[in-house]
Design an enzyme around this catalytic site. Structure first.
Site, short mmCIF file in Angstrom:
data_model
loop_
_atom_site.label_atom_id
_atom_site.label_comp_id
_atom_site.label_asym_id
_atom_site.label_seq_id
_atom_site.Cartn_x
_atom_site.Cartn_y
_atom_site.Cartn_z
N HIS A 136 42.30 32.05 22.49
CA HIS A 136 40.86 31.84 22.45
C HIS A 136 40.13 33.18 22.53
O HIS A 136 40.41 33.97 23.42
CB HIS A 136 40.40 30.98 23.64
N TYR B 178 39.83 34.82 36.61
CA TYR B 178 39.15 35.68 35.65
C TYR B 178 37.65 35.68 35.91
O TYR B 178 37.03 34.67 36.18
CB TYR B 178 39.48 35.30 34.21
#
Length: 484
Positions: free
Chosen positions: A72, A135
């Site tokens: 992605h 993240y």
């Protein structure tokens, strides 16, 4: 992971994908467990990590070995690190440009992290049970966000998965993504030149066109005074704004109509751009003027001098400077006596010399000429060297002079035959210029006349400390007239 040999040093490693960096993290441990600074802004930006402004922290937990996610490319930057376990990471550059399709792989454990810039596809495969990674991202998740999605099994990319995909845990959605040859590359972040049709805008285009992705916008394409400016342009695709637009009719600014236009272009519009730059983490470059000072000092003006504008134009420029200083990533480039293509003082003097006119020119205003090519070169230097943000003086270098002295220099160059297309008239030389005071020059004016600073000399020690040395204005003047 083991810390028996002591923690790593905090270091950054470049990869084959521009902007994608791998980071070794110090992990400190003993019999109780371990500790690390997962993200430390001050230390990491000092080592080159972009100050990407994270706004959201996400955690992904993966129960089994072989869990595979991606590929992605999201519309934000990411800082990815492991809390426990290990992952195999694969990154594919899906941005437009020469590295489209480039692949980088690496193993990530708690002592290693990766910075993934916007438009780089990322995928992760777990190598241990109970793996969790976190993240940081610099945009809030939105269902309307646009992704570039790549098939995990595309053989043209040929990611060397440690666990074959037919043995891995992969979602049906990730299995159905397109191959590389069917993907529209993610647009590179742009450098936008606002006021691109003006003399500085054209100089900036000439300076940057060969190695920057430029968007050239002028009033026809974008009205920076519009109340809907924040939504009139895809600012999320912008990396740098170069604001070369300004209202520069100094005398007309003293009229009611001119005052409104000056404040709209020089103060309100920069304030709006500063808000946009702050929201989208854009570097904003704004061009200021010596007119923010009253010119009463006997010394060159430094960047930190207090504002004391004499007229409306200077007041509006000072207000714009104050607004732009509120953007976290900004360069305010203060200049003076700008000369570019189009109608200007130098061309006017050359034309008068060619016609044999002996003019009267002001001699009690002192400064240095700044040619737009030199100004554009200095702006490029600040942006590309990532000089500390702030205000920088940028003019031509060399001994300051009055407007009358500049005119005499032009007349001497015409007399010497150094100006193509202009034939010297017998007897015309620098001595043909008559110096007069500002008061004498404007004595017969029938329209409003703005006050001018007597001293427009700007100190350039700050920008010189960054490694930029401006050309002597006399050398630039000669080159400019020779190229006419």
């Amino acid at each position: 992971m083991t810390v028996a040999d002591g923690p790593k040093q905090l270091t950054s490693t470049e990869t084959a994908i521009p902007g994608l960096t791998l980071w070794d993290l110090p992990v400190h441990g003993d019999s109780r467990g371990w500790f690390k600074e997962n993200w430390q802004r001050e230390k990491m930006t000092a080592l080159g990590l972009p100050d990407f402004g994270p706004v959201q922290n996400n955690i992904s937990f993966n129960a089994t070995v072989g869990t595979t996610r991606g590929i992605h490319a999201e519309p934000w930057d990411k800082w990815v690190s492991v809390a426990t376990g290990r992952i195999f990471g694969a990154w594919v550059d899906l941005r437009e440009g020469p590295t489209f399709g480039a692949v980088v792989t690496a193993e990530i454990d708690p002592s290693r992290a990766v910075f993934v810039p916007r438009g780089v596809g990322n995928a992760f495969q777990t190598l241990e049970e109970g793996t969790a990674y976190s993240y940081l991202v610099n945009a809030h998740w939105s269902p309307d966000a646009e992704y570039a999605l790549l098939n995990l099994a595309d053989e043209t990319v040929a990611v060397p998965w440690p666990i074959p995909l037919d043995q891995a845990e992969v979602s049906d959605k990730d299995k159905g993504h397109p191959r590389l040859d069917a993907i529209t590359p993610v647009r590179q972040r742009r450098t936008v030149i606002i006021g691109s049709k003006g003399q500085l805008g054209r100089a900036l285009e000439a300076e940057l066109a060969h190695d920057h992705v430029l968007d050239l916008v002028d009033r026809e394409e974008l009205d920076i005074s519009s109340p809907t400016l924040a939504t009139d342009y895809p600012w999320h695709e912008v990396n740098v704004i170069l604001n070369a637009a300004a209202y520069t009719a100094v005398d007309v600014a003293e009229t009611p109509e001119g005052r409104a236009d000056a404040w709209a272009a020089n103060a309100s519009a920069p304030a709006a751009l500063a808000r946009i730059a702050a929201e989208h983490r854009i570097t904003l470059v704004h061009v200021s003027s010596d007119y923010v000072f009253d010119g009463s000092s006997t010394m060159p003006y430094t960047e930190g001098e207090p504002f004391a504008p004499l007229g409306v134009y200077g007041q509006s420029k000072a207000a714009g400077d104050i607004a732009v200083a509120g953007a976290p990533k900004h360069y305010i480039v203060r200049t003076s006596w700008v000369i570019g293509d189009g109608k200007n003082f130098v061309r006017t003097m050359a034309g008068l010399a060619g016609r044999g006119v002996a003019p009267s020119v002001v001699d009690d205003q002192v400064g240095r000429l700044t040619f737009t090519a030199d100004l554009a070169r200095g702006i490029r230097h600040l942006v590309e060297t990532a000089a500390p943000y702030g205000t920088y003086n940028l003019t031509g270098s060399g001994e300051p002079a009055s407007w009358a002295t500049v005119a005499s220099e032009v007349y001497d160059l015409v007399a010497a035959g150094s100006v193509p297309g202009v034939t010297a008239v017998d007897g015309i030389a620098g001595s043909s210029v008559t110096p007069v005071s500002t008061v004498e020059y404007f004595a017969s004016a029938t329209v409003p006349v703005a006050p001018r600073p007597a001293n427009s000399v700007l100190d350039m020690a700050k920008i010189e400390a960054t490694g930029f040395i401006a050309r002597d204005w006399r050398d630039s003047l000669q080159a400019y007239l020779l190229a006419e």
